[in-house]
Design a protein around this motif. Structure first.
Motif, PDB file in Angstrom:
ATOM      1  N   LEU A 107       0.861  -1.182   0.000  1.00 26.54           N
ATOM      2  CA  LEU A 107       0.000   0.000   0.000  1.00 26.54           C
ATOM      3  C   LEU A 107       0.897   1.232   0.000  1.00 26.54           C
ATOM      4  CD1 LEU A 107      -2.809   1.376   0.363  1.00 26.54           C
ATOM      5  CD2 LEU A 107      -2.431   1.198   2.823  1.00 26.54           C
ATOM      6  N   ASP A 124      -3.288  -9.534   3.044  1.00 24.48           N
ATOM      7  CA  ASP A 124      -4.569  -9.081   2.529  1.00 24.48           C
ATOM      8  C   ASP A 124      -5.592  -9.134   3.661  1.00 24.48           C
ATOM      9  OD1 ASP A 124      -4.074 -11.759   2.556  1.00 24.48           O
ATOM     10  OD2 ASP A 124      -5.344 -12.234   0.832  1.00 24.48           O
ATOM     11  N   LYS A 145      -1.664  -1.211  -4.100  1.00 25.93           N
ATOM     12  CA  LYS A 145      -2.672  -0.156  -4.011  1.00 25.93           C
ATOM     13  C   LYS A 145      -1.988   1.184  -3.829  1.00 25.93           C
ATOM     14  CE  LYS A 145      -6.568  -1.036  -2.191  1.00 25.93           C
ATOM     15  NZ  LYS A 145      -7.986  -0.799  -2.313  1.00 25.93           N
ATOM     16  N   VAL A 168      -7.265  -4.412   1.481  1.00 25.62           N
ATOM     17  CA  VAL A 168      -6.116  -4.801   0.661  1.00 25.62           C
ATOM     18  C   VAL A 168      -6.258  -6.275   0.295  1.00 25.62           C
ATOM     19  CG1 VAL A 168      -3.615  -5.001   0.558  1.00 25.62           C
ATOM     20  CG2 VAL A 168      -4.656  -3.092   1.793  1.00 25.62           C
ATOM     21  N   GLU A 193      -1.984  -7.422  -4.295  1.00 22.64           N
ATOM     22  CA  GLU A 193      -2.400  -6.125  -4.838  1.00 22.64           C
ATOM     23  C   GLU A 193      -1.367  -5.056  -4.511  1.00 22.64           C
ATOM     24  OE1 GLU A 193      -6.201  -3.011  -4.572  1.00 22.64           O
ATOM     25  OE2 GLU A 193      -5.906  -4.550  -3.053  1.00 22.64           O
TER      26      GLU A 193
END
Length: 848
Positions: free
Chosen positions: A83, A128, A155, A149, A153
């Motif tokens: 993130l 996640d 982000k 999340v 990924e």
């Protein structure tokens, strides 16, 4: 991951979310959150449970708990996500040096970092799950949003911060601070906060249990249900919390803060989201009590979208607690409804309590410059509860007995307030509080302390303990309190000659009316009788304060002064006698804070401690004449440091000294019509407070967190000074003796483990050092009353396990209080009271 789509609960309602919603800032809530299955964790968990089953005894349980933590720490990790983002202001300019916190929802797990010069931040190798992202920048409101999340990924977010003055005003409560905020760093005194995750994940069931996590606070149990807490700060006597200022959203909580500041009422801890404790010179902004400290309970804020939850808890000692919360927004108004039903047995037989608590709160934003907050609450109590403790022989025979099975307490309280916030311009904000409450309580009891066995000596029909529950009479202590007040507060921010000024000034007009009657019944179950006391007591208080923060570079200098003027009136209706008097006192303070960076803040301060005398103590009940009783006065000093050595390590230390010029000492602890207080003279309190917190998640960058929290109080000096004589034996000097109920050591430490899969478990130890129960510092009891002698030190253990199942939007938990069922003496003030026995409770919280 989920074999079918899973949904998280609605966004968590926080003050910052309310700010953003009302300031028009968009949220990016993602309610589709994958649920992660860890077969390796399940296997280890099953093995550990089998081990625990075979080692559940006092010798091996701590080892088993540690093993449980190690097993989960060694569990395999899921594939990682990342993130990142950029923090900007409303003009899209980068905000460097902002604090960014990523916290796992419903779990004690967080990662922290700061933005670089371009306003960028990044978290790598996170699992996640559902998180709460919090961003704080100097001069800006706190940004908070729910973030989901997913596995693998990457982000990327853009976070826009709003100007702080608007945000702080829309909240319309005292502060809603966080321990890392810029405002806290500039406070020239000791301040500690218990945030929502701490209160929830530890499954505290009483305010006493929660406040033990704060350094400097000594909590004394009474009935085992936390309904009438006894809070002492820095060696002050905890009885009825009379030396503490209790606030709810910055508004007085006790039923008569000027005329009788005692706690016979305390709302359930379930009502509150956050607790602030302020012990430095900043107390002069509140009042009237400025001696020990200020405890401010903060209620929840209505959520942006309609959402709620139900928490159900049940277990041993017939305990049940049901709490429901639901709220949302209609137009420009946020609404919140809460209800709590709590019931159970106390720490002795014939002690049972039932409480109903309803709370309503609304926040209306009329426009960008006007906001109105309305609050209303009802509290009802029906308790089978006695006032008296046990005598020495009774405690030895059965420490949990209670012969007064017919003693009952009935209470009802209605409270309300309206707060209007007016942003005159970006630098000038006016906040006005209008508040009031009605409190009625009837306590029918046969004894006020352990010296009264079985009843008043004037009861010729009693005939001793053998007739306690047949022919012996009782006493009805019937009370009714009403208070109301108005308090405008003005905040002005200005920049003059290169120095930033934050000016706070305000005024309070406050009125109280007490109706106090005593009726003596002829049977233990009587609910009416002969009137032996009929008093009305009135107080009018007018106070004003002014305080200015001079902020230049890393320095903050904060001088201020508070002025209190209190008028007293007492009418004895049985004798048709009325008396009046008044007290006026100036309360100055000065503090200095030095904050060279995000990691360090050094502060020092001095202020005048003030506590007004009670109406019944300062006016004679028979003649109406004014009693020569001065207000309690002290000079309080503090020197301390707040550090954030790394994002994972916090350490605070405060040295304090209280020079009491006049501490009022009770001549009777029974509190009846014959009670009296006297000028007690000088006392000295001096010691050290330490607070430490460690989180390994930030250091190790793992998806689990092993955390430690600790609060320690060292009070080597708490003694009588000047010419002092004992209240037990007036011919004996107690100068130099230690103050009663002032333990030298207090330590609360918790060790926990949290994982992003939803598990949060911790074990907590609470140590209370030995303390004297009388001013003679007797080790062995002087008599059989149970009110004298040493209270030995004790340690109790608590343990809690939470597990959050996101796809069901439910958190399951099990908690044990006094894990090893330690029997200890909690209080001797009115006879021996044992501490609560072991309680094992389980429950769930369902979010919708």
């Amino acid at each position: 991951s989920c074999r079918t789509p899973c949904r998280d609960g609605p966004p968590v309602a926080t003050p910052a979310l309310e700010i953003q919603r009302r300031s028009g800032h968009p949220h990016n809530f993602d309610s589709r959150v994958p649920f992660i299955y860890y077969p390796e964790i399940e296997n280890r968990f099953h093995f550990t449970l089998m081990y625990l089953r075979g080692t559940m005894n006092r010798s091996y349980f701590p080892t088993a708990v540690i093993l449980l933590l190690v097993v989960f720490a060694a569990a395999g990790e899921s594939r990682a996500a990342s993130l990142s983002g950029k923090v900007v202001d409303t003009n899209s300019a980068a905000v460097g040096g902002a604090s960014v916190l990523l916290r796992r929802q419903n779990v004690t797990f967080e990662l922290t970092t700061t933005t670089d010069a371009q306003g960028k931040f990044q978290f790598e190798n996170i699992s996640d799950a559902a998180y709460v992202l919090t961003v704080k920048g100097s001069g800006f409101s706190t940004y908070e949003s729910n973030i989901a999340v997913t596995r693998d990924e990457v982000k990327d977010l853009t976070v826009e911060l709003q100007p702080a003055v608007i945000a702080e005003t829309v909240i319309v409560t005292s502060s809603h601070l966080t321990i890392d905020s810029d405002s806290v760093k500039r406070i020239p005194g000791s301040i500690e906060l218990l945030d929502a995750p701490t209160l929830e994940n530890s499954r505290v069931q009483t305010s006493s249990e929660a406040l033990r996590k704060i350094s400097g606070l000594n909590l004394r149990d009474e009935e085992g249900f936390g309904l009438r807490p006894n809070i002492g700060i820095r060696g002050l006597n905890p009885t009825r919390s009379t030396k503490v200022l209790l606030l709810e959203d910055g508004i007085p909580l006790t039923y008569a803060p000027y005329g009788d500041n005692a706690s016979y009422y305390h709302p359930p801890i379930d009502r509150f989201e956050t607790i602030e404790v302020l012990k430095g010179s900043g107390q002069i902004l509140y009042g009237p009590q400025t001696v020990g400290g200020v405890i401010n309970y903060l209620t929840r804020t209505p959520p942006a979208d309609w959402a709620g939850y139900i928490t159900l808890t049940a277990g041993s000692n017939s305990y049940f607690n049901g709490h429901a919360n639901y709220g949302g927004t209609v137009g420009n108004t946020g609404l919140l409804f809460e209800y709590t039903r709590k019931q159970g047995e106390g720490s002795r037989v014939n002690i049972r309590s039932g409480v109903n608590d309803f709370n309503f709160k609304s926040i209306t934003n009329f426009n960008a410059n006007h906001a109105l907050t309305a609050r209303f609450n009802y509290y009802g109590e029906d308790s089978n509860s006695t006032y008296s403790g046990l005598r020495e022989n009774e405690f030895r025979a059965d420490p949990r007995q209670n012969p007064f099975r017919n003693d009952f307490f009935y209470g009802d309280r209605f409270g309300g307030s309206v707060t209007h916030a007016f942003i005159i311009n970006p630098d000038v904000v006016l906040t006005t509080n209008l508040y009031g409450s009605y409190f009625k309580r009837h306590w029918w009891r046969q004894s006020s302390n352990s010296n009264e066995r079985p009843n008043d000596a004037a009861d010729p029909q009693c005939g001793g303990m053998a007739n306690l529950n047949t022919t012996c009479g009782n006493q009805g202590r019937l009370r009714r309190y009403i208070f109301a007040g108005v308090e405008p507060r003005l905040r002005v921010n200005k920049q003059l000659f290169g120095i930033r000024h934050e000016l706070d000034l305000g005024f309070r007009a406050h009125a109280e009316d007490q109706e106090r009657r005593q009726e003596n019944g002829d049977r233990p179950t009587s609910r009416t009788g002969i009137t032996v006391e009929n008093n009305e007591r009135r107080n009018h208080a007018y106070s004003g304060f002014v305080q200015n923060r001079f902020i230049f570079r890393d320095w903050t200098i904060t001088p201020g002064v508070r002025l209190e003027h209190v008028t007293y009136e007492r009418t004895n209706r049985l004798l048709n006698v009325t008396g009046k008097t008044k007290v006026t006192q100036a309360v100055p303070g000065l503090g200095v804070a030095y904050s060279p960076g995000e990691k360090l803040s050094i502060f020092a301060g001095v202020h005048r401690g003030f506590a007004p005398p009670r109406t019944e103590d300062i006016i004679n009940n028979t003649t109406g004449g004014a009693v020569d009783l001065d207000p309690e006065l002290s000079w309080n000093y503090e020197v301390g440091v707040r550090t954030r050595l790394s994002p994972a390590l916090r350490l605070d230390a405060t040295f304090f000294r209280m020079d009491y010029e006049n501490q009022i000492v009770p001549a009777s602890l029974a509190g009846g019509i014959g009670s009296a207080f006297t000028n007690g003279g000088q006392t000295l309190h001096q010691g050290l407070e330490l607070v430490a917190a460690v989180d390994t998640a930030t250091i190790l960058r793992r998806r689990y967190n092993i955390y430690v929290r600790s609060a320690y109080t060292f009070l080597p000096i708490a003694e009588f000074q000047g010419v002092r004589f004992s209240t037990i034996s007036p011919a004996i000097s107690v100068t130099g003796n230690r103050l009663p109920y002032a333990p030298e050591h207090l330590l609360t430490t918790s060790l926990g483990y949290a994982h992003t899969n939803g598990l949060d478990a911790f074990i907590e130890s609470v140590y209370v050092g030995s303390q004297f129960a009388d001013d003679l510092n007797s080790i062995n009891p002087i008599n059989q009353s149970g009110q004298t002698g040493l209270i030995p030190s004790y340690t109790i253990w608590n343990a809690t396990v939470n597990y959050n199942v996101e796809k069901w939007r439910t958190t399951f938990f099990v908690t044990t209080k006094n894990l090893f069922d330690r029997l200890y003496i909690a209080d001797r003030a009115r006879g021996i009271l044992p501490g609560p026995q072991r309680g094992i409770h389980a429950g769930l919280k369902f979010r919708f």
